[in-house]
Design an enzyme around this catalytic site. Structure first.
Site, PDB file in Angstrom:
ATOM      1  N   GLY A 132     -15.811  -7.693  -2.178  1.00 11.70           N
ATOM      2  CA  GLY A 132     -16.206  -8.539  -1.048  1.00 11.70           C
ATOM      3  C   GLY A 132     -16.925  -9.761  -1.577  1.00 11.70           C
ATOM      4  O   GLY A 132     -17.381  -9.759  -2.721  1.00 11.70           O
ATOM      5  N   CYS A 182     -15.792  -3.797  -7.714  1.00 16.78           N
ATOM      6  CA  CYS A 182     -16.432  -5.118  -7.676  1.00 16.78           C
ATOM      7  C   CYS A 182     -17.684  -5.082  -6.771  1.00 16.78           C
ATOM      8  O   CYS A 182     -18.640  -4.402  -7.108  1.00 16.78           O
ATOM      9  CB  CYS A 182     -15.418  -6.185  -7.247  1.00 16.78           C
ATOM     10  N   TYR A 183     -17.653  -5.747  -5.605  1.00 18.00           N
ATOM     11  CA  TYR A 183     -18.810  -5.678  -4.708  1.00 18.00           C
ATOM     12  C   TYR A 183     -19.144  -4.212  -4.419  1.00 18.00           C
ATOM     13  O   TYR A 183     -20.327  -3.834  -4.361  1.00 18.00           O
ATOM     14  CB  TYR A 183     -18.513  -6.420  -3.400  1.00 18.00           C
ATOM     15  N   HIS A 205     -11.136  -5.399 -11.165  1.00 16.05           N
ATOM     16  CA  HIS A 205     -10.213  -5.035 -10.082  1.00 16.05           C
ATOM     17  C   HIS A 205      -9.031  -4.224 -10.608  1.00 16.05           C
ATOM     18  O   HIS A 205      -8.034  -4.799 -11.039  1.00 16.05           O
ATOM     19  CB  HIS A 205      -9.698  -6.304  -9.384  1.00 16.05           C
ATOM     20  N   GLU A 215      -6.848  -2.744  -9.023  1.00 14.50           N
ATOM     21  CA  GLU A 215      -5.718  -2.746  -8.091  1.00 14.50           C
ATOM     22  C   GLU A 215      -4.740  -3.892  -8.308  1.00 14.50           C
ATOM     23  O   GLU A 215      -3.687  -3.933  -7.684  1.00 14.50           O
ATOM     24  CB  GLU A 215      -6.249  -2.778  -6.636  1.00 14.50           C
ATOM     25  N   SER A 268      16.733 -10.521  12.749  1.00 11.11           N
ATOM     26  CA  SER A 268      17.329 -11.679  12.058  1.00 11.11           C
ATOM     27  C   SER A 268      18.346 -11.238  11.027  1.00 11.11           C
ATOM     28  O   SER A 268      19.121 -12.039  10.537  1.00 11.11           O
ATOM     29  CB  SER A 268      16.231 -12.461  11.348  1.00 11.11           C
ATOM     30  N   GLY A 303      17.282 -10.067   8.195  1.00  9.95           N
ATOM     31  CA  GLY A 303      16.511 -10.030   6.951  1.00  9.95           C
ATOM     32  C   GLY A 303      16.011  -8.605   6.723  1.00  9.95           C
ATOM     33  O   GLY A 303      16.121  -7.747   7.613  1.00  9.95           O
ATOM     34  N   ASP A 338      13.006  -7.295   6.503  1.00 16.83           N
ATOM     35  CA  ASP A 338      11.899  -6.795   7.314  1.00 16.83           C
ATOM     36  C   ASP A 338      12.321  -6.444   8.737  1.00 16.83           C
ATOM     37  O   ASP A 338      12.030  -5.349   9.229  1.00 16.83           O
ATOM     38  CB  ASP A 338      10.754  -7.809   7.362  1.00 16.83           C
ATOM     39  N   SER A 339      13.031  -7.363   9.401  1.00 14.58           N
ATOM     40  CA  SER A 339      13.389  -7.050  10.788  1.00 14.58           C
ATOM     41  C   SER A 339      14.445  -5.940  10.829  1.00 14.58           C
ATOM     42  O   SER A 339      14.471  -5.132  11.754  1.00 14.58           O
ATOM     43  CB  SER A 339      13.840  -8.294  11.549  1.00 14.58           C
ATOM     44  N   SER A 340      15.293  -5.858   9.799  1.00  8.05           N
ATOM     45  CA  SER A 340      16.304  -4.791   9.793  1.00  8.05           C
ATOM     46  C   SER A 340      15.659  -3.423   9.616  1.00  8.05           C
ATOM     47  O   SER A 340      16.013  -2.455  10.293  1.00  8.05           O
ATOM     48  CB  SER A 340      17.315  -5.009   8.662  1.00  8.05           C
ATOM     49  N   LYS A 395       6.658  -5.870   0.328  1.00  5.33           N
ATOM     50  CA  LYS A 395       8.119  -5.975   0.392  1.00  5.33           C
ATOM     51  C   LYS A 395       8.847  -4.793  -0.262  1.00  5.33           C
ATOM     52  O   LYS A 395       9.775  -4.231   0.316  1.00  5.33           O
ATOM     53  CB  LYS A 395       8.535  -7.277  -0.293  1.00  5.33           C
TER      54      LYS A 395
END
Ligand code: XMP
Length: 508
Positions: A55, A82-83, A169, A171, A223, A225, A227-229, A366
């Site tokens: 943070g 970290c924080y 970090h 991650e 669309s 693409g 994501d929408s598929s 993604k």
């Protein structure tokens, strides 16, 4: 069976979703909650561990975010990042101060004590540091586990208390073995069972969609693409009879794309409405050649067509969107200069009158979305599709867009894609661009005056920057020969050898 949960307490760090994702990759379900969640809520969740995110604050300020100190008395292992690491030190009696020298970027970290956290890892680790405060004293009963040149306490912990802190970090990808450190924490310290997989994600989402939506209807702008598929496929599993998908064909899709999409989705249990709006879009773009104006016109027209079509369907209570996590991050930092107005199916007017929005992929990256699509049985061509801009081929046709130019570009583009795919040479995004220039050539004994086509192929992992792909001359020759032989309107083929920056990936 209920999955074990890693609870991630959000202290405002920008990488919280990356932490959540890394934990998921380690086969543990992760849930992010605000830092001030109550102890009762934590008890109710019964997490296998609690991870404090980073943070932007300094722990010694009264106003900085702090959680209830009782978290350390629950017997649940805690990892602070970290924080988060500074906060643990501060709350348990250690000390945090401003650094003499802030540490930013890739840093060498030296492991002093491999214990549970660094088990199996080399003594020298590359990590990402990004801090202006540092821990100067650790709480009683804790030991220092790692240091860096500017940070004598880069990691610390107590096996007995099962509480650890890392200043770096783990991650992010720059921390080369960060995922192993989180894995070590989950399995060596928390004794996690590793009972979570993407199948569980799908099951949980199906349950949650059903709960949110009840018996109401949901409208999705599809669309084609990734994501929408994937969103459509997931919703179709959850609420097959309540889902309506509108696919607006603006006329700027790639060759056979609309037909392919129709075939894929008509097989699924969903109401798929295809709207051919190409005439509307083309007439709006007549005479327009300025890229940003083209993008704006397409975005606005898309919203209008969507609204018109939605109004024909009677009242639909929910709008579904294939928003994924990076979309949220990108739209959050809107202060930068506008290079291009992106148009996505998600860019709809706010006042469409829906009761609620369903975004089942909003916590995923993604590659995770692709995995979900694969598990839901979507074909590879859809799941592994390269990015395709919302305005489609209209921004790959330089200058005014006409039906004739769309047809020429579609035929050339399919050759570029086929040949690159066949070659197995690496390119992360590749396509053809129809320039607005023509040049003189000779075929047989005749003069020709055909379009110049540009081939674009780039190497990138984030699509924010790219290098042009060093495709082999053999492959480029093959592409050029095929295009000039098979698309007679094109007289010359050039290869775009510009990186981003200074160029962008798309030409407009
Ligand atoms: P640029 O051209 O900005 O493109 O370097 C970066 C990435 O974004 C894609 N792109 C878009 N995607 N709507 C989208 O959904 C858009 O309007 C749009 N414009 C560009 C581009 O294909 C590349 O992957």
């Amino acid at each position: 069976m209920k999955n074990q949960v890693a609870l991630i307490l959000d202290f405002g760090g920008q990488y919280k979703e990356l932490i959540a994702r890394t934990v998921r990759e380690c086969n543990v379900l992760s849930i992010i909650k605000p830092y001030d969640i109550t102890i009762d809520e934590i008890k109710e969740m019964n997490p296998v561990c609690i991870i404090f995110t980073g943070g932007p604050n300094s722990v010694y300020l009264d106003s900085s975010p702090k959680c209830d100190g009782e978290v350390f008395e629950l017997g649940i292992p805690v990892l602070g990042i970290c924080y988060g690491a500074q906060l643990i030190a501060h709350m348990l009696g250690g000390r945090v101060e401003k650094c003499d020298t802030s540490e930013y970027g890739e840093t060498k970290c030296f492991v002093e004590n491999d214990g549970y956290l660094f088990k199996g890892l080399d003594n020298e680790q590359q990590v990402l540091m990004s801090h202006t405060d540092r821990i100067v004293e650790i709480p009683k009963g804790f030991g220092v586990l790692a240091t860096t040149a500017d940070c004598p306490i880069a990691a610390y912990g107590s096996e007995k208390q099962k509480v650890y802190g890392v200043q770096f970090h783990p991650e992010v990808e720059i921390s080369l073995h960060g995922k192993e450190i989180i894995h070590n924490f989950l399995y060596n310290v928390c004794l996690a069972k590793g009972d979570y997989s993407m199948d569980d994600y799908i099951k949980n989402q199906i349950e949650s969609i059903r709960k949110t939506v009840g018996s109401k209807r949901v409208l999705l702008g599809l669309s084609g693409g990734v994501d929408s598929s994937v969103c459509a496929a997931l919703l179709a599993e959850a609420i097959p009879n309540q889902l309506v998908c509108i696919y607006i064909d603006h006329g700027f899709m790639r060759k056979n794309e609309t037909q392919h999409l129709k075939t894929v989705f008509e097989k699924r249990k969903l109401n798929f409405i295809q709207v051919d709006a190409s005439e509307r879009f083309l007439s709006k773009l007549a005479g327009v050649d300025e890229p940003e104006t083209k993008r704006k016109i397409i975005g606005a027209e898309f919203a209008k067509v969507f609204e018109d079509e939605a109004s024909k369907l009677g009242h639909i209570e929910f709008l579904a969107q294939g928003t994924i996590y990076p979309d949220i991050v990108e739209s959050g930092k809107n202060k930068s200069a506008v290079i291009k107005s992106h148009h996505n199916v998600g860019g709809l007017p706010k006042d469409l009158g829906f009761e609620g929005v369903v975004e089942p992929l909003s916590g995923l990256f993604k590659d995770e979305v692709r995995k979900v699509g694969q598990l839901l049985g979507l074909p590879k061509e859809i799941v592994n599709r390269q990015p395709f801009p919302g305005p489609g081929l209209a921004i790959r046709i330089i200058g005014e867009v006409t039906r004739e130019k769309i047809d020429i570009l579609q035929r050339a583009d399919v050759i570029v894609r086929e040949e690159i795919e066949k070659s197995h040479e690496r390119a992360d995004q590749y396509f053809a661009v129809l320039t607005n220039s023509r040049s003189v050539g000779v075929v047989g004994d005749f003069r020709t005056y055909g379009y110049i086509l540009a081939v674009r192929a780039v190497i990138t992992s984030d699509f924010m920057t790219c290098e042009y792909a060093k495709l082999s001359y053999d492959l480029l020759s093959k592409i050029s020969q095929r295009i000039t032989n098979e698309v007679k309107e094109i007289g010359r083929v050039v290869y775009d050898i510009t990186s981003k920056p200074p160029a962008t990936i798309e030409w407009e």
